[in-house]
Design a protein around this motif. Structure first.
Motif, PDB file in Angstrom:
ATOM      1  N   THR A  24       0.848  -1.203   0.000  1.00  0.00           N
ATOM      2  CA  THR A  24       0.000   0.000   0.000  1.00  0.00           C
ATOM      3  C   THR A  24       0.882   1.251   0.000  1.00  0.00           C
ATOM      4  O   THR A  24       0.996   1.933  -1.021  1.00  0.00           O
ATOM      5  N   PRO A  85      -4.218  -5.615   1.287  1.00  0.00           N
ATOM      6  CA  PRO A  85      -4.467  -4.271   1.819  1.00  0.00           C
ATOM      7  C   PRO A  85      -5.744  -4.159   2.661  1.00  0.00           C
ATOM      8  O   PRO A  85      -6.581  -3.291   2.429  1.00  0.00           O
ATOM      9  N   ARG A 111      -2.848  -6.042  10.381  1.00  0.00           N
ATOM     10  CA  ARG A 111      -2.828  -6.305   8.942  1.00  0.00           C
ATOM     11  C   ARG A 111      -1.636  -7.170   8.587  1.00  0.00           C
ATOM     12  O   ARG A 111      -0.590  -7.119   9.240  1.00  0.00           O
ATOM     13  N   SER A 169      -4.463   0.707   3.180  1.00  0.00           N
ATOM     14  CA  SER A 169      -5.385  -0.418   3.325  1.00  0.00           C
ATOM     15  C   SER A 169      -6.792   0.078   3.672  1.00  0.00           C
ATOM     16  O   SER A 169      -6.966   1.157   4.242  1.00  0.00           O
TER      17      SER A 169
END
Ligand code: TXA
Ligand code: MG
Length: 307
Positions: A24, A85, A111, A169
């Motif tokens: 990202t 993402p 994440r 994201s």
């Protein structure tokens, strides 16, 4: 200063802050349990202390160590979108995560980034917390050069090339039995429908409370940005490669009008480029839909154009 994996891992484990690549944007990383290093992250960015950090991990099992009971849909979201993402905000086991990471909230954002170097790094360092690697308020960093321009050429950056997505994201927050969107991002809301059976809602004003970062000014270059549907005869226009603009205008073309992914991948480079070229004002072609990934673009541009 561009560094390799071995050096990045050694610096992080010795309590230093290192910029790391993801698909990202670049992140400003510190080990999740090193409060001094995390304080340094907030200081370097000039980040408001009430804005919590995302924890980056290399596999879903690690998340179980840090969270209370997970929603039933956690597994299918993880399978469908990670590495990738997507950021999930979950109920934290508060004694397992320093308060400074969560900015005092009872939740934690997680994440698994889709970048081979960073996944390898995470295996060596364990979980890393990382906000986007830009000075607070400025456009995010989607290349090593962007990081160096905000933090100086001596700042250690794990060299991973340009970020393929180029925009942050998508954040999903689990609240009262359903997922809601805390921040639009590189995954469009409708992409969740086949997995969840519904399109997560954006919670508007409540999102400001649920996703603290949404409160602050963001993504903005020094240049004044104007989102317009009609164009002046001259001046700088940021637009689409398949469209016609006034002959005397100076053009920056960020992709085809049927390809929001491509446009998003050039977003921050374009915004930063305005300041590098000392452009004071730019008109952005706002003739694009309000759906799918275009919605992410519009949200970022609206924020970037607000002073
Ligand atoms: O793509 C990304 O998400 C990048 C890369 C580096 O992973 N990171 C990123 O971090 O964009 P940052 O710090 O610039 O934005 C994180 C957002 C902020 O809006 C923050 O308020 C929100 O995530 N956030 C973090 N923890 C949260 C929590 N517990 N509850 C709600 N929102 C949270
Ligand atoms: Mg950010």
């Amino acid at each position: 200063m561009r560094i390799n994996l071995t050096k990045a891992s050694a610096l992080l484990l010795s309590g230093k802050v290192v910029a790391i690549p993801t698909e990202t944007v670049y992140g400003l990383a510190a080990c999740f349990n090193n409060e001094l290093a995390i304080k340094e992250v907030y200081k370097l960015k000039n980040r408001p202390p009430k804005n919590p950090l995302i924890m980056h991990v290399d596999r879903p099992e690690v998340i179980r160590e840090f969270t209370k009971e997970l929603p039933a849909t956690f597994e299918i979201l993880a399978k469908a979108f990670w590495p990738g993402p997507l950021t999930l905000v979950l109920q934290a086991l508060e004694d397992k995560i320093p308060e400074i990471v969560r900015a005092g909230l009872p939740t934690q954002a997680f994440r698994i980034p889709d970048h081979s170097l960073t996944l390898e790094l995470l295996k060596q360092t364990g979980p890393l917390v990382a906000p986007s690697a830009n000075l607070s308020g400025r456009p995010s960093a989607s290349s090593e050069t962007h990081v160096e321009s905000d933090f100086g050429s001596n700042f250690p950056v794990l060299a991973g090339g340009a970020c393929t997505k180029g925009v942050e994201s998508t954040i999903l927050i689990y609240q009262e039995g359903e997922w809601i969107i805390g921040r639009l991002g590189a995954i469009a809301a409708n992409s969740f429908e086949p997995i969840l059976g519904y399109i997560p809602k954006e919670i508007g004003v409540n999102a400001l409370l649920a996703c603290p970062g949404q409160r602050y000014r963001h993504y903005a270059p020094e240049a004044a940005l104007k989102l317009v549907k009609e164009f002046p005869a001259s001046g700088w226009i940021i637009g689409f490669s398949d469209r016609q603009y006034p002959k005397k205008a100076d053009l920056i073309l960020w992709g085809h009008s049927d390809n929001p992914e491509k446009v998003l991948s050039h977003l921050y480079d374009t915004l930063r480029g305005l300041d590098l070229r000392n452009i004071k004002e730019a008109f952005i072609d706002a003739n694009f839909p309000d759906t799918g990934l275009w919605k992410t673009l519009k949200e970022r541009l609206n924020k970037a154009s607000t002073k």
